[in-house]
Design a protein around this motif. Structure first.
Motif, short mmCIF file in Angstrom:
data_model
loop_
_atom_site.label_atom_id
_atom_site.label_comp_id
_atom_site.label_asym_id
_atom_site.label_seq_id
_atom_site.Cartn_x
_atom_site.Cartn_y
_atom_site.Cartn_z
N ILE A 32 0.84 -1.20 0.00
CA ILE A 32 0.00 0.00 0.00
C ILE A 32 0.87 1.26 0.00
N ASP A 33 1.90 1.27 0.85
CA ASP A 33 2.80 2.43 0.90
C ASP A 33 3.50 2.65 -0.43
N ALA A 34 3.94 1.57 -1.06
CA ALA A 34 4.61 1.70 -2.36
C ALA A 34 3.67 2.26 -3.40
N LEU A 35 2.44 1.79 -3.39
CA LEU A 35 1.46 2.30 -4.35
C LEU A 35 1.12 3.77 -4.08
N LYS A 36 1.01 4.13 -2.81
CA LYS A 36 0.76 5.54 -2.47
C LYS A 36 1.91 6.42 -2.94
N GLN A 37 3.14 5.95 -2.75
CA GLN A 37 4.31 6.72 -3.19
C GLN A 37 4.30 6.89 -4.70
N GLN A 38 3.97 5.81 -5.40
CA GLN A 38 3.89 5.89 -6.86
C GLN A 38 2.85 6.92 -7.29
N MET A 39 1.75 6.92 -6.55
CA MET A 39 0.69 7.87 -6.88
C MET A 39 1.16 9.30 -6.65
N GLY A 40 1.93 9.51 -5.57
CA GLY A 40 2.43 10.85 -5.28
C GLY A 40 3.45 11.31 -6.30
N GLU A 41 4.24 10.41 -6.84
CA GLU A 41 5.28 10.76 -7.79
C GLU A 41 4.72 11.04 -9.17
N SER A 42 3.62 10.49 -9.47
CA SER A 42 3.05 10.69 -10.80
C SER A 42 1.54 10.82 -10.71
N ASN A 43 1.02 11.88 -11.31
CA ASN A 43 -0.42 12.09 -11.27
C ASN A 43 -1.15 11.34 -12.37
N LYS A 44 -0.40 10.87 -13.36
CA LYS A 44 -1.07 10.16 -14.45
C LYS A 44 -1.50 8.77 -13.99
N ALA A 45 -2.58 8.33 -14.50
CA ALA A 45 -3.16 7.02 -14.21
C ALA A 45 -3.47 6.84 -12.72
N THR A 46 -3.86 7.93 -12.05
CA THR A 46 -4.18 7.86 -10.62
C THR A 46 -5.35 6.91 -10.36
N ALA A 47 -6.32 6.97 -11.20
CA ALA A 47 -7.49 6.09 -11.01
C ALA A 47 -7.09 4.62 -11.09
N ASP A 48 -6.20 4.28 -12.02
CA ASP A 48 -5.74 2.90 -12.14
C ASP A 48 -4.95 2.48 -10.91
N GLN A 49 -4.16 3.39 -10.38
CA GLN A 49 -3.37 3.08 -9.20
C GLN A 49 -4.26 2.87 -7.97
N ILE A 50 -5.29 3.68 -7.86
CA ILE A 50 -6.22 3.51 -6.74
C ILE A 50 -6.92 2.16 -6.86
N SER A 51 -7.30 1.81 -8.07
CA SER A 51 -7.94 0.52 -8.30
C SER A 51 -6.99 -0.62 -7.95
N SER A 52 -5.75 -0.48 -8.37
CA SER A 52 -4.74 -1.50 -8.08
C SER A 52 -4.52 -1.62 -6.57
N LEU A 53 -4.49 -0.48 -5.91
CA LEU A 53 -4.32 -0.47 -4.45
C LEU A 53 -5.46 -1.22 -3.78
N ARG A 54 -6.67 -0.97 -4.24
CA ARG A 54 -7.83 -1.66 -3.66
C ARG A 54 -7.73 -3.17 -3.89
N GLU A 55 -7.33 -3.54 -5.10
CA GLU A 55 -7.20 -4.96 -5.41
C GLU A 55 -6.14 -5.63 -4.53
N GLU A 56 -5.00 -4.98 -4.38
CA GLU A 56 -3.94 -5.53 -3.53
C GLU A 56 -4.41 -5.65 -2.08
N LYS A 57 -5.12 -4.65 -1.63
CA LYS A 57 -5.63 -4.69 -0.26
C LYS A 57 -6.62 -5.84 -0.09
N GLU A 58 -7.52 -6.01 -1.05
CA GLU A 58 -8.49 -7.09 -0.98
C GLU A 58 -7.80 -8.46 -1.00
N LYS A 59 -6.78 -8.60 -1.84
CA LYS A 59 -6.04 -9.86 -1.89
C LYS A 59 -5.36 -10.14 -0.55
N ALA A 60 -4.74 -9.12 0.00
CA ALA A 60 -4.04 -9.29 1.28
C ALA A 60 -5.03 -9.64 2.39
N GLU A 61 -6.16 -8.97 2.41
CA GLU A 61 -7.17 -9.26 3.43
C GLU A 61 -7.71 -10.69 3.28
#
Length: 115
Positions: A32-61
């Motif tokens: 999650i932290d790595a994905l958040k950092q990636q989002m902070g470094e680049s504003n492009k494809a933010t929606a895809d990154q948020i979606s990916s973050l949710r998917e990773e979180k769901e998998k981990a849970e």
């Protein structure tokens, strides 16, 4: 002694499971932290990154829940095995006590006959 061994095994399993869950939680947090950092470094494809973050979180849970269930089943089996061992020991003790009582009774009869 058997009960103590079984209890120690259950405690060991609980600790092992807690450590495994803790590691999985830490791995999820790192992802999650790595994905958040990636989002902070680049504003492009933010929606895809948020979606990916949710998917990773769901998998981990899901993995954490699966691990918890697996551990609970393992602990339940160990508890049942311990209960069976205790019951078997109680039965053996009962049979041994009956055999001893029978021997004492037989010795008394022999003594009475001898007297």
């Amino acid at each position: 002694e058997e009960k103590e061994k079984a209890e120690a095994l259950i405690e060991s399993t609980k600790k092992e499971c807690e450590e495994k869950i803790g590691k999985q939680q830490a791995d999820m947090d790192k992802t999650i932290d790595a994905l958040k950092q990636q989002m902070g470094e680049s504003n492009k494809a933010t929606a895809d990154q948020i979606s990916s973050l949710r998917e990773e979180k769901e998998k981990a849970e899901a993995l954490i829940e699966s691990t918890k269930k697996e551990c609970e089943e393992k602990i339940g089996k160990q508890q049942a095995d311990m209960d069976k061992t205790i019951d078997a020991l109680k039965q053996q003790m009962g049979e041994s006590n009956k055999a001893t009582a029978d021997q004492i009774s037989s010795l008394r009869e022999e003594k009475e006959k001898a007297e």
